[in-house]
Design an enzyme around this catalytic site. Structure first.
Site, PDB file in Angstrom:
ATOM      1  CB  SER A 147      -1.242  13.209  12.716  1.00  0.00           C
ATOM      2  OG  SER A 147      -0.579  12.478  11.721  1.00  0.00           O
ATOM      3  CG  ASP A 207      -6.282   8.008  13.275  1.00  0.00           C
ATOM      4  OD1 ASP A 207      -6.101   8.120  14.503  1.00  0.00           O
ATOM      5  OD2 ASP A 207      -5.454   8.393  12.426  1.00  0.00           O
TER       6      ASP A 207
END
Length: 260
Positions: A206, A112
């Site tokens: 995030s 990610d």
């Protein structure tokens, strides 16, 4: 005397309730304006609302999470308050974006990560400067700093107009495996948080940085919902494990592959 005792008991109950309520808040305080010169905000041209954060690693490159990829991304640097614009705020757009895999096929526990090359380099200034990449992985138990403009409430989205910072600890990966049943035996992520809960990264944090001893060690990826639960730490893409890939891409090797 009876009335005094009754009032004292009521006060104790109020204090107890306040303590329990405060545990629902994503812990942290407003970041010092000078401690996040590398922190950037990601938004889209159409929405103009921040959806993620990122980290400036040199004058031309930003690291974020793959889950933060959008069309028409805008990158804002040098910002503290969303209501008071610093004189040295700069806005950039991507020239290129690089992923370990397609941005649609990353997993919660692996790869990610998104490396963004800016269309135009930024200039260092009072509120803008890159952060150091790690020379070693963080030690177990390290106190690290997580930051971002994400929600500060675990029960509803409540976004501050300034970035919040919180201190959390690097935990053994087994703690996260116990918390999240689908995690594989190993992954290139860091497990970080506070075992008793109350401090955590959360929605729209995030892509932001986890800073340990002045070095950029993790990228906010995912965690429990609601945020800040006891024994539900967050997971952060481990920057150290991706250093070779990052450096190769920056050096011009666009075919570089991430570690397996």
């Amino acid at each position: 005397m009876v009335l005094v005792r009754v009032l004292a008991n009521l006060l104790m109950l109020q204090l107890s309730y306040a303590q329990k309520s405060s545990e629902l808040i994503i812990g942290g305080d407003e970041c010092n304006i000078n401690e996040h010169r590398f922190l950037v905000a990601l938004y889209t041209f159409r929405s103009r609302r921040f959806h993620c954060s990122g980290t400036l690693i040199n004058e031309e490159w930003v690291l974020s999470a793959a889950r933060c990829d959008r069309k028409n991304i805008r990158i804002q640097l040098g910002m503290h308050s969303t209501n008071v614009i610093n004189e040295d705020v700069q806005t950039r757009v991507p020239k290129e974006k690089f992923f370990c895999l397609s941005s649609k096929t990353y997993t919660k526990w692996n790869k990610d990560i998104m490396l963004i090359r800016l269309k135009k380099p930024v200039n260092n200034s009072t509120h803008i400067a890159p952060v150091s990449l790690p020379s070693n992985p963080p030690s177990l138990g390290s106190v690290c700093r997580v930051m971002g403009w994400g929600t500060i409430s675990a029960t509803k989205e409540t976004h501050p107009d300034v970035p919040y910072c919180a201190n959390i600890n690097i935990l053994d990966y087994s703690v996260c495996r116990a918390a999240y049943a689908r995690l594989p035996a190993t992954s290139r992520t860091l497990c970080a948080g506070i075992l008793e809960g109350g401090k955590d990264s959360c929605l729209t944090d995030s892509g932001g940085p986890l800073i340990c001893n002045g070095q950029f060690q993790g990228i906010v990826s995912w965690g429990g919902h609601p945020c800040g639960q006891p024994r539900k730490p967050g997971l952060y893409t481990k920057v150290f494990d991706h250093l070779d890939w990052i450096k190769s891409i920056i050096a011009g090797n666009k075919d570089a592959t991430c570690p397996p």
